[in-house]
Design an enzyme around this catalytic site. Structure first.
Site, PDB file in Angstrom:
ATOM      1  N   HIS A 146      -6.539 -12.875  -3.454  1.00 60.35           N
ATOM      2  CA  HIS A 146      -6.494 -11.523  -3.063  1.00 60.35           C
ATOM      3  C   HIS A 146      -5.058 -11.221  -2.348  1.00 60.35           C
ATOM      4  CE1 HIS A 146      -6.618  -8.018   0.035  1.00 60.35           C
ATOM      5  NE2 HIS A 146      -7.107  -7.595  -1.303  1.00 60.35           N
ATOM      6  N   HIS A 192       2.826  -5.156  -0.776  1.00 62.91           N
ATOM      7  CA  HIS A 192       1.676  -4.346  -0.178  1.00 62.91           C
ATOM      8  C   HIS A 192       2.256  -3.013   0.267  1.00 62.91           C
ATOM      9  CE1 HIS A 192      -2.480  -4.474   2.084  1.00 62.91           C
ATOM     10  NE2 HIS A 192      -2.654  -3.900   1.117  1.00 62.91           N
TER      11      HIS A 192
END
Length: 594
Positions: A125, A171
């Site tokens: 992830h 991110h």
């Protein structure tokens, strides 16, 4: 004063005394049973021991001779011991690296010719993050590290760079520093098959305009060339097998929807037009950063919910605007992701004519499992389910992977840069099947009964088998830890925790007594673990050092798939918190199934 000096000297003498491991009485007794009057265990008797005690039913005299040869190579036996083993050598064989709890050298043993949906897949992830989810650097280094550990699914969040003419990985909406997409792709190509030949899946969380999607398509095509698996624009009717995809790269993402219409609708609604998709996880992060402290205290309903771009369709444009889609990009997608409109019932519908990937956050899966457990299992027999950590895990912690696995979820996505018990379970699961990154799901998750019924993770089941474990002793801390690591003035006080992670009925932890002042603890304690679903069970082992005034010190851990445990007396190597094996620390343990 002299008395005090004497006691301190005595403590130091005790602390630095080199401890030597001695075989427990039960091991000595076994040696006597299989050795002659001169205290030598012949090759023939060692072969008998391998069959009768180690339960290696097919062990031959040649196998026993191979053990002797290994001990000679390790200089444990010398030229005067050609005929067999003395007690010390026998004990060192049992406690050595040549006698592991699972056969790491056996390689791939599972049938690899079934569809991808029939396997648990080692899944990362936010694979590009070096640390926490908010402010760490993005880099190709953690991607390389994950691939070297056998991870087969790499996740990249792709965004326009600051000048909107190229593509970065980061991110979004956080303080993470970007890394260029092309750098990540090149590193994936170089390192993809270092640990395993089985396919690598790149899951893209896409926040790009069509022109940048076209640029990504060009990058991917040029970087991977012939090793890229591209089925074309249509969804697959069934997933190919890992065997047929050896040394291939696959792309999984949501097929691009029309960009401009979605953007216009969002602007009309007063939404953020930064992304071409409706409601991404990164937009959620961006909005939440000022309120993070309050956010951690909020309940599940208000959690930062990641990967919405993976779940929610952007509003559809009309047919005229289909020209804005980047067709080259669309045709690269091998595993189509997306969340159909409607409730969870729609999401879990099985289409006989096509397969797809569905993503659920960890709390979404838990909630769905309460009411739709068997539907999830049925869905995962043909389709792929990806589960990912909830958004408030900003420190890159993880969750219990068994929740996903017992419902058949193939891609239980983990933050590989963190560590802790959840990650130890993940590492344990993928020690199975030669560490190739693919573990065949047990038949109970793949097959339907005579009336179409499927496995129900919530059902109470009878005990199938009982795992019996005897923990004899441990050693190696004296060599792998500083003398004062556990206690400044005396040897450590070790205890072991042994247990099972599996379906709820099988999950339990037990512990030995604490042995005071001993670098080489000898516990000689037995435990029994009745298992209802041994196929999903993982053996958990931890050693801690008891500390009266503070938190107990960590002394090692491992996690092993119960399905691959070798019966008999075995040496279990222990690992540090991050999963790196210690050089010397191990336990001597006996396994049996009844």
């Amino acid at each position: 004063m002299s008395k005090q000096t004497y006691s301190v000297c005595f403590c130091f003498r005790r602390r630095f005394k080199l401890a030597v491991a001695e075989a427990p009485e039960e091991i000595k007794s076994l040696f006597n049973q299989y050795s002659d009057n001169h205290g030598i265990m012949s090759v023939e008797n060692l072969q008998r021991f391998l069959v009768e005690i180690q339960k290696q039913d097919n062990a031959t005299v040649d196998d026993a001779q191979a053990v002797l040869n290994s001990l000679h190579e390790l200089k444990i036996l010398n030229i005067f011991h050609r005929k067999g083993l003395h007690l010390e050598a026998f004990f060192k064989y049992l406690f050595g690296d040549i006698n592991p709890p699972i056969d790491f050298k056996r390689g791939v043993q599972h049938d690899m010719t079934c569809p991808l949906s029939h396997y648990f897949i080692y899944t990362g992830h936010n694979s590009y993050l070096t640390g926490n989810q908010l402010s760490s650097d993005c880099s190709d280094v953690p991607i390389i590290q994950a691939l070297h550990k056998g991870v087969r699914v790499i996740e990249l969040d792709i965004w326009p760079n600051s000048t909107k003419d190229n593509v970065d990985v980061l991110h979004g909406g956080t303080l993470t520093t970007p890394v260029e997409l092309i750098k990540c792709l090149r590193s994936i190509k170089e390192h993809a098959f270092t640990a395993s030949d089985y396919p690598v899946v790149i899951t893209l969380e896409d926040h790009l305009t069509p022109d940048l999607q076209a640029k990504v398509a060009e990058m991917i095509t040029q970087t991977f060339g012939d090793i890229l698996f591209t089925p074309g624009s249509e969804s697959l009717k069934e997933f190919p097998s890992p065997e047929s995809l050896k040394k291939r790269i696959m792309i999984s993402t949501k097929p691009p929807k029309e960009y401009l219409e979605a953007k216009q609708i969002k602007e009309r609604e007063g939404g953020d037009s930064q992304s071409g998709k409706g409601g991404s996880d990164e937009e959620a992060w961006g909005k939440e950063i000022p309120n993070l402290k309050g956010k951690f205290k909020s309940d599940e309903k208000n959690e930062l919910d990641e990967d919405k771009s993976d779940e929610e369709d952007a509003p559809d444009g009309d047919n005229k605007s289909q020209q804005h889609i980047a067709p080259e990009y669309k045709h690269l997608i091998a595993i189509h992701a997306g969340k159909p409109k409607g409730g969870i019932e729609e999401c879990l519908k099985v289409d006989p004519n096509k397969v797809r990937r569905l993503s659920l956050s960890e709390p979404q899966l838990e909630k769905t499992a309460e009411t739709h457990a068997t539907q999830i299992v049925r869905f995962t027999q043909r389709n792929i389910l990806r589960v990912y950590p909830k958004g408030i895990r900003v420190n890159s912690s993880n969750y219990n992977p068994l929740i996903g696995w017992m419902h058949g979820a193939q891609m239980v996505a983990f933050n590989m840069q963190g560590y802790g018990r959840s990650l130890w379970l993940m590492q344990g699961m993928f020690r199975a099947n030669g560490g190739c990154g693919y573990v065949k799901k047990p038949d109970l998750l793949l097959k339907a009964g005579p009336h179409g019924e499927v496995f129900d993770p919530r059902a109470k089941l009878p005990v199938k088998i009982t795992l019996k474990i005897k923990v004899y002793m441990g050693e190696g801390w004296y060599y792998d830890f500083h003398r004062t690591h556990f206690d400044a003035y005396s040897p450590p006080d070790f205890y072991a925790r042994v247990g099972i992670a599996g379906v709820p009925a099988d999950t339990v932890m037990k512990k030995t007594k604490t042995l005071e002042d001993n670098w080489i603890p000898v516990w000689n304690e037995e435990f029994e673990f009745p298992l209802t679903v041994p196929e999903l069970a993982l053996l958990r082992v931890e050693v801690h050092e008891y500390d009266m005034s503070e938190k107990d010190d960590f002394g090692g851990q491992t996690c092993l798939p119960v399905s691959e445990l070798r019966r008999g007396i075995r040496a279990i190597p222990l690992h540090d918190r991050k999963g790196v094996k210690y050089n010397n620390v191990k336990l001597l343990v006996k396994f049996d199934f009844v």
